[in-house]
Design an enzyme around this catalytic site. Structure first.
Site, PDB file in Angstrom:
ATOM      1  N   ASN A 103       0.804  -1.236   0.000  1.00 29.61           N
ATOM      2  CA  ASN A 103       0.000   0.000   0.000  1.00 29.61           C
ATOM      3  C   ASN A 103       0.832   1.279   0.000  1.00 29.61           C
ATOM      4  OD1 ASN A 103       0.651  -0.580   2.673  1.00 29.61           O
ATOM      5  ND2 ASN A 103      -1.223   0.310   3.474  1.00 29.61           N
ATOM      6  N   GLU A 117       4.129  -4.564  12.483  1.00 24.70           N
ATOM      7  CA  GLU A 117       3.229  -3.446  12.162  1.00 24.70           C
ATOM      8  C   GLU A 117       2.091  -4.029  11.340  1.00 24.70           C
ATOM      9  OE1 GLU A 117       3.229  -0.405  13.140  1.00 24.70           O
ATOM     10  OE2 GLU A 117       5.257  -0.016  13.840  1.00 24.70           O
ATOM     11  N   CYS A 155      -3.417   1.224   6.521  1.00 23.17           N
ATOM     12  CA  CYS A 155      -3.594   0.479   7.777  1.00 23.17           C
ATOM     13  C   CYS A 155      -4.265   1.337   8.831  1.00 23.17           C
ATOM     14  CB  CYS A 155      -2.249  -0.025   8.281  1.00 23.17           C
ATOM     15  SG  CYS A 155      -1.046   1.295   8.460  1.00 23.17           S
ATOM     16  N   GLU A 190       7.443   2.290  14.878  1.00 21.62           N
ATOM     17  CA  GLU A 190       8.185   2.834  13.754  1.00 21.62           C
ATOM     18  C   GLU A 190       8.022   4.346  13.797  1.00 21.62           C
ATOM     19  OE1 GLU A 190      10.299   0.958  12.357  1.00 21.62           O
ATOM     20  OE2 GLU A 190       9.438  -0.230  10.739  1.00 21.62           O
TER      21      GLU A 190
HETATM   22  P1  NAD Z   1       0.357  -9.205   3.401  1.00 22.97           P
HETATM   23  O1  NAD Z   1       0.480  -9.660   4.797  1.00 22.97           O
HETATM   24  O2  NAD Z   1      -0.426 -10.018   2.456  1.00 22.97           O
HETATM   25  O3  NAD Z   1       1.783  -9.026   2.726  1.00 22.97           O
HETATM   26  C1  NAD Z   1       2.768  -8.189   3.282  1.00 22.97           C
HETATM   27  C2  NAD Z   1       4.122  -8.660   2.818  1.00 22.97           C
HETATM   28  O4  NAD Z   1       4.367  -9.949   3.368  1.00 22.97           O
HETATM   29  C3  NAD Z   1       4.274  -8.811   1.302  1.00 22.97           C
HETATM   30  O5  NAD Z   1       5.556  -8.393   0.919  1.00 22.97           O
HETATM   31  C4  NAD Z   1       4.136 -10.310   1.114  1.00 22.97           C
HETATM   32  O6  NAD Z   1       4.792 -10.760  -0.029  1.00 22.97           O
HETATM   33  C5  NAD Z   1       4.811 -10.830   2.357  1.00 22.97           C
HETATM   34  N1  NAD Z   1       4.442 -12.189   2.750  1.00 22.97           N
HETATM   35  C6  NAD Z   1       3.291 -12.860   2.491  1.00 22.97           C
HETATM   36  N2  NAD Z   1       3.332 -14.095   3.040  1.00 22.97           N
HETATM   37  C7  NAD Z   1       4.535 -14.199   3.650  1.00 22.97           C
HETATM   38  C8  NAD Z   1       5.149 -15.231   4.421  1.00 22.97           C
HETATM   39  N3  NAD Z   1       4.545 -16.392   4.650  1.00 22.97           N
HETATM   40  N4  NAD Z   1       6.380 -14.999   4.917  1.00 22.97           N
HETATM   41  C9  NAD Z   1       7.005 -13.817   4.714  1.00 22.97           C
HETATM   42  N5  NAD Z   1       6.460 -12.803   3.992  1.00 22.97           N
HETATM   43  C10 NAD Z   1       5.239 -12.995   3.481  1.00 22.97           C
HETATM   44  O7  NAD Z   1      -0.207  -7.719   3.480  1.00 22.97           O
HETATM   45  P2  NAD Z   1      -0.572  -6.748   2.268  1.00 22.97           P
HETATM   46  O8  NAD Z   1      -1.845  -7.223   1.673  1.00 22.97           O
HETATM   47  O9  NAD Z   1       0.607  -6.561   1.384  1.00 22.97           O
HETATM   48  O10 NAD Z   1      -0.774  -5.360   3.037  1.00 22.97           O
HETATM   49  C11 NAD Z   1      -1.944  -5.008   3.603  1.00 22.97           C
HETATM   50  C12 NAD Z   1      -1.908  -5.242   5.101  1.00 22.97           C
HETATM   51  O11 NAD Z   1      -0.793  -4.563   5.662  1.00 22.97           O
HETATM   52  C13 NAD Z   1      -3.114  -4.686   5.800  1.00 22.97           C
HETATM   53  O12 NAD Z   1      -3.550  -5.575   6.787  1.00 22.97           O
HETATM   54  C14 NAD Z   1      -2.585  -3.399   6.418  1.00 22.97           C
HETATM   55  O13 NAD Z   1      -3.331  -2.947   7.519  1.00 22.97           O
HETATM   56  C15 NAD Z   1      -1.209  -3.792   6.788  1.00 22.97           C
HETATM   57  N6  NAD Z   1      -0.345  -2.603   6.927  1.00 22.97           N
HETATM   58  C16 NAD Z   1       0.084  -2.234   8.177  1.00 22.97           C
HETATM   59  C17 NAD Z   1       0.849  -1.082   8.326  1.00 22.97           C
HETATM   60  C18 NAD Z   1       1.351  -0.635   9.674  1.00 22.97           C
HETATM   61  O14 NAD Z   1       2.277   0.172   9.709  1.00 22.97           O
HETATM   62  N7  NAD Z   1       0.785  -1.082  10.779  1.00 22.97           N
HETATM   63  C19 NAD Z   1       1.183  -0.319   7.197  1.00 22.97           C
HETATM   64  C20 NAD Z   1       0.714  -0.736   5.956  1.00 22.97           C
HETATM   65  C21 NAD Z   1      -0.031  -1.882   5.825  1.00 22.97           C
END
Ligand code: NAD
Length: 497
Positions: free
Chosen positions: A157, A255, A289, A462
């Site tokens: 995102n 996060e 998020c 962070e």
């Molecule tokens: P996601 O968990 O699907 O993926 C995040 C990252 O993790 C990607 O790079 C993905 O390739 C990787 N990933 C997936 N499976 C993995 C595994 N088994 N082992 C290691 N890495 C793996 O999330 P998304 O759809 O990319 O992002 C959206 C989510 O992120 C939402 O829930 C959002 O709230 C959260 N988010 C949180 C913050 C924060 O700062 N708290 C900021 C932005 C997004």
């Protein structure tokens, strides 16, 4: 594009070299605003991951960053900031196309990334330990040491800004980093790698790899070569990474997601509130998020707020990110289907769809700005993250009820209070379970303000000075001045050590 100077279109920056990919897998990158295929990205495979980890370890052990005089490390971070600014215009355009976000937001992400390097770079020579008084027989002090190799997993995102907010403090503290970019929009982050390269980051100190989460990401976090994990993403992925981290007892920063609530009291300034609703739930099509996904409204102003939220939503301009509209597409067809299904399930459960509720005609993955009214706070749509332009408006009658509703999900990322009464703002902010509380302006704060969650939103912080301490561990050094006089043994006995 000249911003990939050394290897044409290679997208993996592996220990100082650009590598086309050795994983076999190829990711097709699409423009979510047109559904046009942009390019293919060759994934880093086993060999690239091994080289990145080995390079990171060697760089750390040779002290390329950790033993660099802090003022020089600061200068390096400032050069990285300058190089990022130099590519922001073109790289922002590429990020806009691959992520769907507005051009302004995409170029702004590179500017934000530059600011992280500038902010943390300025702290490189200020990571000071403490002197601890133990009496005349000892000199005791603490030092902060980098962990070593920091593995960082980034979501789609805000790939560039989120990556930079972890990379900058990690490098500033003297760690090496191995970053995995998100598979849906990996190009902007690869370009960030080119800025690091041009700024002269030491060989091996930083690698940025493109690959599938369940494959490359899972192998990275499970590696025994990793000393720290920084994960930003969804709760289920975070949980799976924590299970891997448990095996190797690797410290982690998590996060995760949110279901954040704004509380609008009866004395809220409604124009200000509506400006916050617009950015809070519609910026980046709600794929944030810390989005304002729930709006709790005092019953005295409830109907008026719903009416204004609907008018605002229906008046939004919608279009391709390059035209800087109010509302941009969702990142993918899958994300659009997920969001639309969530809203339709809520409607089937009897929740009132005040506006929107379904996808808009394509091409592009556009979801209509959606307002759901009189939402049952216990319903799935009010409890779970949707990650789209969907606002749940919930009425309340008392301050205590509003606080209970705001705190009534498994998450605890951010919250907001809208009131003219500052005593109430302080009182309520103190009782909200959230890492950050915005008063009268959603997304107030900046790179200097700590950010992170409670509950399922994760832990660790962070941004800001506070986050720097995620990237170091404390070592205590105790020096006995009069060896053999037994003072330390007496003290150990007293302390029960
Ligand atoms: P996601 O968990 O699907 O993926 C995040 C990252 O993790 C990607 O790079 C993905 O390739 C990787 N990933 C997936 N499976 C993995 C595994 N088994 N082992 C290691 N890495 C793996 O999330 P998304 O759809 O990319 O992002 C959206 C989510 O992120 C939402 O829930 C959002 O709230 C959260 N988010 C949180 C913050 C924060 O700062 N708290 C900021 C932005 C997004």
């Amino acid at each position: 594009m000249t911003i990939f100077p050394k290897a044409g279109l290679a997208r993996n920056f592996v220990a100082g070299r650009w590598v086309e990919g050795d994983g076999g897998a190829v990711i097709a990158v699409e423009d979510p605003g047109t559904q046009e295929h942009l390019t293919n990205c060759a994934c880093a495979g086993e060999a690239s991951l091994a080289r990145a980890l080995e390079g990171a370890r060697t760089s750390f052990e040779r002290g390329f960053l950790a033993e660099m005089p802090p003022a020089q490390r600061a200068a390096l971070m400032l050069r990285i900031a300058t190089e990022i600014r130099a590519i922001a215009r073109d790289a922002g355009e590429l990020l806009c196309r691959e992520s769907g976000k507005t051009l302004e937001a995409a170029q702004g992400e590179f500017e934000e990334a530059a600011q992280y390097f500038k902010y943390y770079g300025g702290l490189a020579d200020k990571i000071e330990g403490k002197s601890i008084p133990l009496g005349p027989d000892y000199v005791d002090y603490t030092v902060y040491e980098p962990y070593g190799v920091s593995a960082q997993i980034v979501p789609w995102n805000f790939p560039v800004a989120i990556a930079a907010r972890s990379m900058a403090p990690a490098l500033t503290a003297g760690n090496s980093i191995v970053v995995k970019s998100p598979e849906l929009d990996p190009l902007g982050l690869a370009l960030l790698g080119s800025a690091l390269e041009r700024a002269g980051v030491p060989e091996g100190a930083a690698s940025i790899l493109c690959g599938i989460g369940a494959d490359l990401g899972a192998r990275l976090v499970a590696s025994s070569e990793v000393d720290q994990i920084v994960f930003t993403g969804s709760v289920p992925t975070g949980q799976s990474i924590l299970r891997a981290a448990a095996e190797t007892v690797t410290p982690s920063v998590m996060e995760l997601g949110g279901k954040s609530a704004a509380i609008a009291f009866e004395d809220a300034d409604l124009d200000g509130l509506m400006a916050s609703v617009k950015t809070g739930i519609y910026f980046n099509a709600g794929q944030v998020c810390s989005a304002m996904s729930r709006l709790l409204v005092h019953r005295a102003i409830y109907d008026q707020v719903v009416e204004r939220a609907v008018a605002l939503s229906q008046g939004l301009s919608v279009g391709h990110g390059l035209d800087n509209p109010d509302l941009t597409p969702l990142i993918s067809g899958q994300q659009l289907a997920r969001v639309e299904e969530r809203v339709q399930a809520a409607a089937r459960d009897g929740i009132r769809v005040a506006c929107g509720g379904k996808r808009l005609d394509g091409p592009g993955y556009f979801m209509a700005p959606t307002v759901l009214a009189e939402v049952d706070p216990a319903s799935r749509i009010a409890q779970e993250e949707v990650f789209g332009p969907v606002l749940c408006i919930i009425p309340f009658d008392s301050e205590a009820e509003a606080i209970a509703l705001a705190n009534g999900t498994a998450y605890g990322l951010v919250a907001g209070v809208f009131t003219q009464d500052l005593s109430r703002a302080h009182r309520v902010a103190a009782r909200l379970r959230a890492g950050q509380v915005f008063v009268n302006e959603w997304f107030a704060g900046g790179i200097a303000t700590p950010f992170g969650g409670a509950g399922r939103s994760g832990y660790g912080r962070e941004k800001g000075l506070e986050a720097l301490y995620n990237y170091v561990r404390t070592k205590n050094i105790a020096i006995a001045l009069n060896r053999g006089n037994g003072a330390s043994l007496d003290r150990a006995a007293r302390n029960g050590d």
